[in-house]
Write an enzyme that holds these catalytic residues in place. Structure first.
Site, PDB file in Angstrom:
ATOM      1  N   ARG A 120     -28.661   8.253  -6.464  1.00 30.02           N
ATOM      2  CA  ARG A 120     -28.754   8.597  -5.029  1.00 30.02           C
ATOM      3  C   ARG A 120     -28.638  10.108  -4.828  1.00 30.02           C
ATOM      4  O   ARG A 120     -27.830  10.775  -5.457  1.00 30.02           O
ATOM      5  CB  ARG A 120     -27.627   7.894  -4.260  1.00 30.02           C
ATOM      6  N   ARG A 132     -23.513  13.009  -4.199  1.00 28.28           N
ATOM      7  CA  ARG A 132     -22.156  12.828  -3.700  1.00 28.28           C
ATOM      8  C   ARG A 132     -21.172  12.797  -4.860  1.00 28.28           C
ATOM      9  O   ARG A 132     -21.457  12.194  -5.881  1.00 28.28           O
ATOM     10  CB  ARG A 132     -22.055  11.506  -2.921  1.00 28.28           C
ATOM     11  N   ARG A 177     -15.323   2.084  -7.010  1.00 28.69           N
ATOM     12  CA  ARG A 177     -15.835   1.608  -5.718  1.00 28.69           C
ATOM     13  C   ARG A 177     -16.335   0.175  -5.822  1.00 28.69           C
ATOM     14  O   ARG A 177     -16.147  -0.612  -4.905  1.00 28.69           O
ATOM     15  CB  ARG A 177     -16.956   2.535  -5.225  1.00 28.69           C
ATOM     16  N   LYS A 189     -27.549  -0.016   2.861  1.00 24.07           N
ATOM     17  CA  LYS A 189     -27.151   0.007   4.274  1.00 24.07           C
ATOM     18  C   LYS A 189     -27.602   1.296   4.960  1.00 24.07           C
ATOM     19  O   LYS A 189     -28.215   1.263   6.024  1.00 24.07           O
ATOM     20  CB  LYS A 189     -25.618  -0.130   4.403  1.00 24.07           C
ATOM     21  N   ARG A 248     -14.601  -3.284   6.258  1.00 20.98           N
ATOM     22  CA  ARG A 248     -14.697  -3.516   4.823  1.00 20.98           C
ATOM     23  C   ARG A 248     -13.550  -4.376   4.326  1.00 20.98           C
ATOM     24  O   ARG A 248     -13.515  -4.703   3.147  1.00 20.98           O
ATOM     25  CB  ARG A 248     -14.623  -2.173   4.088  1.00 20.98           C
TER      26      ARG A 248
HETATM   27  P1  ADP Z   1     -21.415   3.687   0.475  1.00 21.52           P
HETATM   28  O1  ADP Z   1     -22.534   4.136   1.373  1.00 21.52           O
HETATM   29  O2  ADP Z   1     -21.686   4.002  -0.943  1.00 21.52           O
HETATM   30  O3  ADP Z   1     -21.053   2.239   0.702  1.00 21.52           O
HETATM   31  P2  ADP Z   1     -19.598   5.019   2.248  1.00 21.52           P
HETATM   32  O4  ADP Z   1     -20.243   6.306   2.560  1.00 21.52           O
HETATM   33  O5  ADP Z   1     -19.734   3.918   3.215  1.00 21.52           O
HETATM   34  O6  ADP Z   1     -20.127   4.546   0.816  1.00 21.52           O
HETATM   35  O7  ADP Z   1     -18.052   5.229   1.968  1.00 21.52           O
HETATM   36  C1  ADP Z   1     -17.592   6.284   1.144  1.00 21.52           C
HETATM   37  C2  ADP Z   1     -16.073   6.194   1.001  1.00 21.52           C
HETATM   38  O8  ADP Z   1     -15.463   6.332   2.292  1.00 21.52           O
HETATM   39  C3  ADP Z   1     -15.530   4.876   0.453  1.00 21.52           C
HETATM   40  O9  ADP Z   1     -15.541   4.848  -0.968  1.00 21.52           O
HETATM   41  C4  ADP Z   1     -14.105   4.887   1.020  1.00 21.52           C
HETATM   42  O10 ADP Z   1     -13.275   5.785   0.298  1.00 21.52           O
HETATM   43  C5  ADP Z   1     -14.326   5.486   2.402  1.00 21.52           C
HETATM   44  N1  ADP Z   1     -14.616   4.446   3.431  1.00 21.52           N
HETATM   45  C6  ADP Z   1     -15.763   4.317   4.141  1.00 21.52           C
HETATM   46  N2  ADP Z   1     -15.682   3.279   4.994  1.00 21.52           N
HETATM   47  C7  ADP Z   1     -14.447   2.732   4.815  1.00 21.52           C
HETATM   48  C8  ADP Z   1     -13.761   1.613   5.394  1.00 21.52           C
HETATM   49  N3  ADP Z   1     -14.327   0.840   6.340  1.00 21.52           N
HETATM   50  N4  ADP Z   1     -12.496   1.346   4.961  1.00 21.52           N
HETATM   51  C9  ADP Z   1     -11.905   2.127   4.027  1.00 21.52           C
HETATM   52  N5  ADP Z   1     -12.493   3.176   3.435  1.00 21.52           N
HETATM   53  C10 ADP Z   1     -13.762   3.490   3.820  1.00 21.52           C
HETATM   54  P1  ADP Z   2     -25.439   2.104   0.949  1.00 18.94           P
HETATM   55  O1  ADP Z   2     -25.427   2.862   2.248  1.00 18.94           O
HETATM   56  O2  ADP Z   2     -25.404   0.615   1.149  1.00 18.94           O
HETATM   57  O3  ADP Z   2     -24.386   2.568   0.000  1.00 18.94           O
HETATM   58  P2  ADP Z   2     -27.960   3.525   0.412  1.00 18.94           P
HETATM   59  O4  ADP Z   2     -28.831   3.153   1.556  1.00 18.94           O
HETATM   60  O5  ADP Z   2     -27.372   4.878   0.399  1.00 18.94           O
HETATM   61  O6  ADP Z   2     -26.823   2.380   0.207  1.00 18.94           O
HETATM   62  O7  ADP Z   2     -28.802   3.278  -0.936  1.00 18.94           O
HETATM   63  C1  ADP Z   2     -28.264   3.569  -2.235  1.00 18.94           C
HETATM   64  C2  ADP Z   2     -29.365   4.190  -3.104  1.00 18.94           C
HETATM   65  O8  ADP Z   2     -30.360   3.214  -3.403  1.00 18.94           O
HETATM   66  C3  ADP Z   2     -30.100   5.343  -2.445  1.00 18.94           C
HETATM   67  O9  ADP Z   2     -30.403   6.294  -3.431  1.00 18.94           O
HETATM   68  C4  ADP Z   2     -31.372   4.707  -1.876  1.00 18.94           C
HETATM   69  O10 ADP Z   2     -32.458   5.634  -1.851  1.00 18.94           O
HETATM   70  C5  ADP Z   2     -31.641   3.578  -2.876  1.00 18.94           C
HETATM   71  N1  ADP Z   2     -32.189   2.356  -2.240  1.00 18.94           N
HETATM   72  C6  ADP Z   2     -31.912   1.851  -1.011  1.00 18.94           C
HETATM   73  N2  ADP Z   2     -32.588   0.695  -0.787  1.00 18.94           N
HETATM   74  C7  ADP Z   2     -33.300   0.456  -1.929  1.00 18.94           C
HETATM   75  C8  ADP Z   2     -34.223  -0.592  -2.330  1.00 18.94           C
HETATM   76  N3  ADP Z   2     -34.522  -1.628  -1.525  1.00 18.94           N
HETATM   77  N4  ADP Z   2     -34.766  -0.493  -3.569  1.00 18.94           N
HETATM   78  C9  ADP Z   2     -34.473   0.539  -4.387  1.00 18.94           C
HETATM   79  N5  ADP Z   2     -33.619   1.552  -4.069  1.00 18.94           N
HETATM   80  C10 ADP Z   2     -33.047   1.516  -2.851  1.00 18.94           C
END
Ligand code: ADP
Ligand code: ADP
Ligand code: ZN
Length: 216
Positions: free
Chosen positions: A127, A160, A171, A13, A88
């Protein structure tokens, strides 16, 4: 354009969001980024949410919804936005509908980036994120030109604290709360599924194509 990105942690995302904001000029609203900024700044919100982020549990709905409500009322969100990581849970989705309704707005599309569970652990543990500009990298799939250094701003890359194996497994268990949203947006005819298990560029080609059609 009012767009939402749906997908499990690690689906891609944030990576696609960087491209969407650059190309379409809509502000990127990420609840995860907002929580991390609050924690870094030591604000009351940051103190309230830090234990949730650290362990990988979801922040309570009431807190999360209040943060998004305030953000959507800022002037830059009046001409469109990209929601990333919110909603979420079902209560969050219902609260968003009510909020958009009050503002006289509606979502145009929900992009569901679908990736099988097995792929996510490797994505998350590899990541790396820029401390300065927030750009996302991966040690294998999207490495920077120089290890540990951001291509865009020369900032320092870090891992992170919730991208370690222990927090990642917590998660990934939270997906049960997010899964009902797929059906919720399907029923409202908003869901567009994108196959996220391809290269970043191939995923982007699909995402871009869908958004260009909406923009017209
Ligand atoms: P990722 O990119 O790996 O999906 P995020 O950066 O979106 O992770 O979220 C990191 C953390 O922030 C989550 O594990 C949760 O603790 C909190 N968080 C983010 N968005 C939400 C949401 N919409 N509802 C509840 N907790 C959230
Ligand atoms: P999210 O916001 O959904 O948690 P991220 O965009 O941060 O996910 O991506 C998670 C990890 O996977 C990052 O290290 C990113 O560079 C890698 N990544 C994202 N898209 C792809 C893809 N299509 N193929 C391989 N690795 C990816
Ligand atoms: Zn950077």
């Amino acid at each position: 354009m009012q767009v939402m990105l749906l997908g499990l942690p690690g689906a891609g995302k944030g990576t696609q969001a960087e491209r969407i904001t650059q190309t379409f000029g809509i502000p990127h609203i990420s609840t995860g980024d907002m929580f991390r900024a609050a924690i870094a700044a030591g604000t009351p919100l940051g103190l309230q949410v830090q234990s949730y982020l650290k362990s990988g549990r979801l922040v309570p709905d009431g807190v999360t919804i209040a943060v998004v409500r305030e953000r959507l009322l800022e002037p830059d969100a009046s001409r469109g936005f990209l929601l990333d990581g919110f909603p979420r849970t079902l209560p969050q989705a219902e609260a968003l509908d009510a909020l958009l309704n009050d503002l006289g707005k509606a979502l145009d599309v929900v992009l569901y980036i679908h990736v099988p569970q097995e792929v996510l652990l490797a994505r998350l543990t590899g990541r790396r994120v820029c401390k300065t500009c927030g750009a996302t990298y991966h040690v294998h799939f999207q490495p920077p030109a120089v290890e540990g250094v951001c291509d865009k701003c020369q900032g320092e890359l870090y891992q992170r604290p919730d991208d370690t194996e222990e927090a990642v497994s917590t998660r990934l268990e939270q997906y049960r709360q997010t899964e009902p949203l797929v059906r919720y947006y399907q029923e409202r005819n908003l869901l567009r599924q994108v196959d996220g298990q391809r290269t970043i560029e191939d995923v982007w080609a699909d995402v871009r194509g869908i958004l260009e059609k909406i923009q017209r």
